[in-house]
Motif scaffolding. Structure first.
Motif, PDB file in Angstrom:
ATOM      1  N   ASN A  97      41.873  35.710  30.586  1.00 52.74           N
ATOM      2  CA  ASN A  97      41.188  36.808  31.267  1.00 52.74           C
ATOM      3  C   ASN A  97      40.894  36.356  32.680  1.00 52.74           C
ATOM      4  O   ASN A  97      40.136  35.409  32.901  1.00 52.74           O
ATOM      5  N   THR A  98      41.522  37.019  33.618  1.00 57.87           N
ATOM      6  CA  THR A  98      41.387  36.631  35.019  1.00 57.87           C
ATOM      7  C   THR A  98      41.389  37.896  35.863  1.00 57.87           C
ATOM      8  O   THR A  98      41.016  38.967  35.383  1.00 57.87           O
ATOM      9  N   ASN A  99      41.816  37.813  37.101  1.00 64.05           N
ATOM     10  CA  ASN A  99      41.804  38.995  37.967  1.00 64.05           C
ATOM     11  C   ASN A  99      43.181  39.241  38.577  1.00 64.05           C
ATOM     12  O   ASN A  99      44.114  38.455  38.400  1.00 64.05           O
ATOM     13  N   THR A 100      43.285  40.328  39.281  1.00 66.08           N
ATOM     14  CA  THR A 100      44.597  40.801  39.754  1.00 66.08           C
ATOM     15  C   THR A 100      45.177  39.964  40.895  1.00 66.08           C
ATOM     16  O   THR A 100      46.285  40.262  41.352  1.00 66.08           O
ATOM     17  N   ARG A 101      44.499  38.932  41.319  1.00 67.10           N
ATOM     18  CA  ARG A 101      45.086  38.061  42.338  1.00 67.10           C
ATOM     19  C   ARG A 101      46.099  37.089  41.729  1.00 67.10           C
ATOM     20  O   ARG A 101      46.779  36.355  42.444  1.00 67.10           O
ATOM     21  N   ASN A 144      36.422  49.287  36.820  1.00 72.87           N
ATOM     22  CA  ASN A 144      35.833  49.063  35.502  1.00 72.87           C
ATOM     23  C   ASN A 144      34.837  50.131  35.074  1.00 72.87           C
ATOM     24  O   ASN A 144      34.029  49.919  34.173  1.00 72.87           O
ATOM     25  N   PHE A 173      39.847  45.087  46.279  1.00 72.87           N
ATOM     26  CA  PHE A 173      39.823  44.134  45.172  1.00 72.87           C
ATOM     27  C   PHE A 173      38.668  44.486  44.249  1.00 72.87           C
ATOM     28  O   PHE A 173      37.552  44.728  44.691  1.00 72.87           O
ATOM     29  N   SER A 174      38.960  44.526  42.967  1.00 70.05           N
ATOM     30  CA  SER A 174      37.938  44.723  41.948  1.00 70.05           C
ATOM     31  C   SER A 174      37.954  43.504  41.040  1.00 70.05           C
ATOM     32  O   SER A 174      38.986  43.178  40.447  1.00 70.05           O
ATOM     33  N   SER A 175      36.842  42.828  40.935  1.00 67.67           N
ATOM     34  CA  SER A 175      36.790  41.591  40.147  1.00 67.67           C
ATOM     35  C   SER A 175      37.274  41.794  38.723  1.00 67.67           C
ATOM     36  O   SER A 175      37.942  40.938  38.141  1.00 67.67           O
ATOM     37  N   PHE A 176      36.929  42.935  38.150  1.00 66.90           N
ATOM     38  CA  PHE A 176      37.252  43.169  36.749  1.00 66.90           C
ATOM     39  C   PHE A 176      38.326  44.226  36.536  1.00 66.90           C
ATOM     40  O   PHE A 176      38.923  44.296  35.466  1.00 66.90           O
ATOM     41  N   ASN A 191      41.917  43.606  34.671  1.00 67.80           N
ATOM     42  CA  ASN A 191      42.004  42.266  34.087  1.00 67.80           C
ATOM     43  C   ASN A 191      42.831  42.314  32.801  1.00 67.80           C
ATOM     44  O   ASN A 191      43.011  43.380  32.195  1.00 67.80           O
TER      45      ASN A 191
END
Length: 755
Positions: A401-405, A433, A625-628, A631
């Motif tokens: 589970n990470t982010n879109t980067r 989210n 950018f959205s942190s969640f 994901n």
């Protein structure tokens, strides 16, 4: 086969008859000396050892249970288990005495009979508990509840996706609740197959048992779980019959509190074993009807078992053996604890709030053991705790589970699957989210793309809880406690076909409302960046936009240089039944679509879907950018939701059940003048309550019905400017039976009020 019997049985045979059998062949042999049972099995060393063990145990049971359990009979050479050859095949054969009596399956046993059965099984288990067997201790097979996971290989033999997922749900519950406690349970050799075709009542009204082939070294409580399953599954009021057997068993062999707590899940597990093995047997041997003899009853009970709160079942088991129900916090204690740390601005539903503990599909379970039919919550779109969605989240959470980067294929895979549900022009997606975050992002994108500030919104509309979302939500900013309408917001009247000012002209309402909205746009001091609206305005009282409204208005908004945004947070993903998206009911295609609530079936997800042109325009601004958002866990769960919808045909179910549900409300409307309007589509319905003979809202009646339905363990809610509209937006697995129950209970309430 008669020739084989004559070869190895040196007596005159008067009659010979093949009997039913699951995975071995059984024959009734009548001789001058009496009746015998001849049993044959395909040869294997493992089977030989098991038969020797069973024979030994039956011998040792004779001193206490003679005449009530089969007695092994030796062949001429003194062997009890004999290797034979027949038609080129190696077989194992054995002989047993024939027990006279009538099968429980042919009788109509009463409560006292099941108490007797419980006492008999307890006596049997007390005796079996004195014995040991390394053969049984090492046996690992599909009919032993402690190895419930072994039936997973048969899941695909179940043709219905809904049925498969029901079994998967109970398998997951077993892993969560039962598996951790298995090492701590009492174990013993148990009979393990007390079904109605193995239990006899003899001429002296004594219970006897045949077929000890399912002997297992297993947790003792499994004996009772198996017996209770078969005692109940042909009956109504399943728990009542279980309790009778429990009382008898416990009177001879006391159960622990821990064992009682697991019984609900163990009974469900046995039902899962039954239906999976039946499905597998039907696939590999469709001619063997005996292998599926219990399947229909097992499925019926398994679905009924979902309606029983696990806590309610445990409390019933506890009371049956003289224990009090498990203690729980009082309502006041729960509220007090909550308000120690949380603000009262977080409201609770109903005059008498509910202390919830668990949920499954369309049912919710409170801490007191009550089961509520959920006809209200649209966030668990494919059903509470749906096992496929739960499993997808669990598996991915344990993996990554990470982010879109970072690059991971789940992101484009989910995007591809989701966008395939849209018209081709809507081909880009931005994941966040929540629906609120999606509303916020959509307005930001619209303002950037058009270089404008003005936003046109719908009267009574609601789009989220961020500051921008509140700014565009009349439902929030026009509240007496709200912040008021911002300068850049243009509010247009809701095109309400029932209560609106153009209701006198039903064929042209949409066009007239659109014309009025365009005039307001022309007069507005800010150029319009976007118009945002729900296809059915939820907080407005489940009000579908009048036919023709969007068809007239969308081109006008675009002509003014604005974008058209459809908020599908509540109407999307097949809920309206006849279409996957609410905007499709209006024959239009928006420039942007907002998604939220149902995307992850309760997992927090949201998205903005837009055209390539808008996406490319947005790319020229600062990084988004959205942190969640997007994901891997969210993507896995989102994919699972789409897959469940396809596998189980949930959009089709929303249409079929929704049409039926609405027709029931319409019938009720014809009987009660307090129902002014029934509206919506699919499983997104509103019932507008009025003062009879008027269109004046009756919020007190709506509140009363909502709370009285809650007392009948049915969850609905109210909406609309005056909270006078009953809203029902259940999970899409809602059934016609569920719909009928809601309307029948509502009719009872109205009937009493009318009197």
């Amino acid at each position: 086969m008669l020739g084989l019997i004559k070869t190895y049985l040196n007596v005159e045979i008067l009659n010979f008859k093949k009997l039913n059998g699951y995975d071995n062949a059984n024959y009734l042999v009548e001789t001058k000396e009496g009746k015998l049972i001849f049993k044959t099995y395909p040869y294997s060393e493992k089977t030989f050892d098991l038969l020797q063990t069973e024979t030994d145990i039956l011998h040792r049971l004779q001193h206490q249970f003679k005449g009530r359990v089969p007695h092994p009979v030796p062949f001429e050479d003194g062997l009890y288990v004999k290797l034979m050859e027949w038609d080129g095949q190696k077989l194992l054969g054995r002989l047993l005495t024939f027990l006279e009596g009538e099968f429980f399956g042919n009788l109509n046993p009463e409560a006292a009979d099941y108490q007797d059965l419980g006492r008999f099984l307890a006596d049997l288990d007390l005796e079996l508990g004195k014995k040991s067997s390394y053969v049984l201790a090492s046996r690992k097979w599909e009919w032993d509840l402690q190895y419930l996971e072994l039936i997973q290989k048969y899941l695909e033999d179940i043709p219905s996706a809904k049925d498969r997922n029901t079994v998967k749900y109970f398998l997951q519950q077993h892993e969560e609740v039962v598996r951790p406690l298995l090492p701590h349970l009492r174990k013993s050799i148990i009979y393990n197959d007390a079904n109605e075709w193995n239990i006899l009542l003899n001429k002296d009204q004594q219970i006897s048992l045949i077929d000890f082939g399912d002997l297992a070294y297993s947790p003792l409580i499994n004996e009772l779980a198996v017996a209770m399953t078969y005692a109940a599954y042909e009956k109504e009021n399943y728990l009542d019959w279980c309790l009778e057997l429990l009382k008898g068993y416990h009177s001879k062999l006391a159960l622990t509190e821990q064992e009682l707590a697991l019984l609900y899940y163990l009974i469900a597990g046995r039902l899962c074993i039954s239906v999976c093995n039946s499905a597998h047997a039907r696939r590999v041997d469709p001619e063997n009807a005996y292998a599926s003899i219990s399947e229909d009853n097992a499925w019926k009970m398994l679905y009924a078992w979902l309606k029983i709160n696990p806590i309610g079942a445990e409390n019933a088991f506890r009371l049956a053996v003289g224990l009090n129900p498990r203690p729980v916090k009082t309502l006041d204690e729960s509220l007090s604890y909550r308000y120690q740390y949380l603000s009262k601005i977080l409201s609770v539903s109903y005059s008498k709030p509910i202390q919830m503990e668990r949920a499954a599909f369309q049912y919710m379970y409170d801490v007191k053991g009550n089961t509520f039919l959920d006809a209200y919550n649209n966030i668990p779109h494919v059903g509470h705790s749906h096992p496929k969605v739960v499993e997808a989240g669990q598996r991915q959470m344990a993996k990554l589970n990470t982010n879109t980067r970072y690059l991971y294929d789940l992101l484009p895979q989910y995007a591809e699957k989701l966008l395939a549900k849209f018209p081709s022009s809507l081909n880009r997606v931005f994941f966040v989210n929540s629906g609120s975050a999606a509303s916020d992002l959509a307005i930001r994108m619209a303002k950037w793309h058009t270089n404008r500030e003005g936003i046109m919104i719908m009267e009574h509309g609601y789009h989220g809880n961020t500051q921008i979302s509140i700014d565009i939500s009349d439902y929030k900013f026009s509240n007496p406690k709200g912040q008021g309408q911002k300068d850049y917001i243009l509010k247009v009247p809701i095109p309400d076909a029932f209560r609106g000012k153009y209701s006198y002209d039903p064929g042209n309402q949409g066009k007239k409302y659109a014309t009025e909205a365009v005039e307001l746009v022309n007069q507005f001091k800010h150029p319009i960046a976007a118009f945002i609206a729900e296809p059915i305005v939820g907080c407005g009282g489940q009000v579908p936009l009048a036919p023709g409204y969007l068809q007239e208005l969308y081109p006008a908004i675009r002509a003014h240089g604005g974008l058209c945004i459809s908020d599908e947070v509540q109407t999307g993903f097949g809920r309206v039944g006849d279409h996957f998206w609410g905007f499709e009911q209006h024959g239009i295609v928006p420039d942007m679509v907002i998604l939220g609530k149902p995307m992850g079936n309760g997992h927090p997800m949201g998205a903005v879907v837009c055209t390539q042109e808008i996406a490319e325009s947005f790319e020229k601004g600062v990084e988004f950018f959205s942190s969640f958002g997007g994901n891997p866990v969210s993507c896995a769960m989102g994919l699972a939701v789409l897959e469940v919808m396809e596998e189980e045909g949930l959009q089709e179910n929303a249409l079929e059940v929704g049409n039926y549900y609405k027709s029931l409300f319409v019938q009720l409307q014809q009987q009660y003048a307090c129902i002014g309007d029934v509206r919506g589509s699919g499983l997104f319905l509103g019932v507008d309550l009025v003062k009879p003979g008027t269109k004046e809202e009756d919020e007190q009646l709506a509140k009363l019905i909502k709370n009285q339905l809650r007392e009948k363990y049915i969850l609905i809610s109210t909406d609309g400017p005056k909270d006078s509209v009953l809203k029902t937006k259940p999970p899409l697995i809602f059934t016609k039976e569920n719909a009928l129950k809601v309307v029948e209970e509502m009719e009872r309430i109205l009937y009493k009020l009318k009197r």
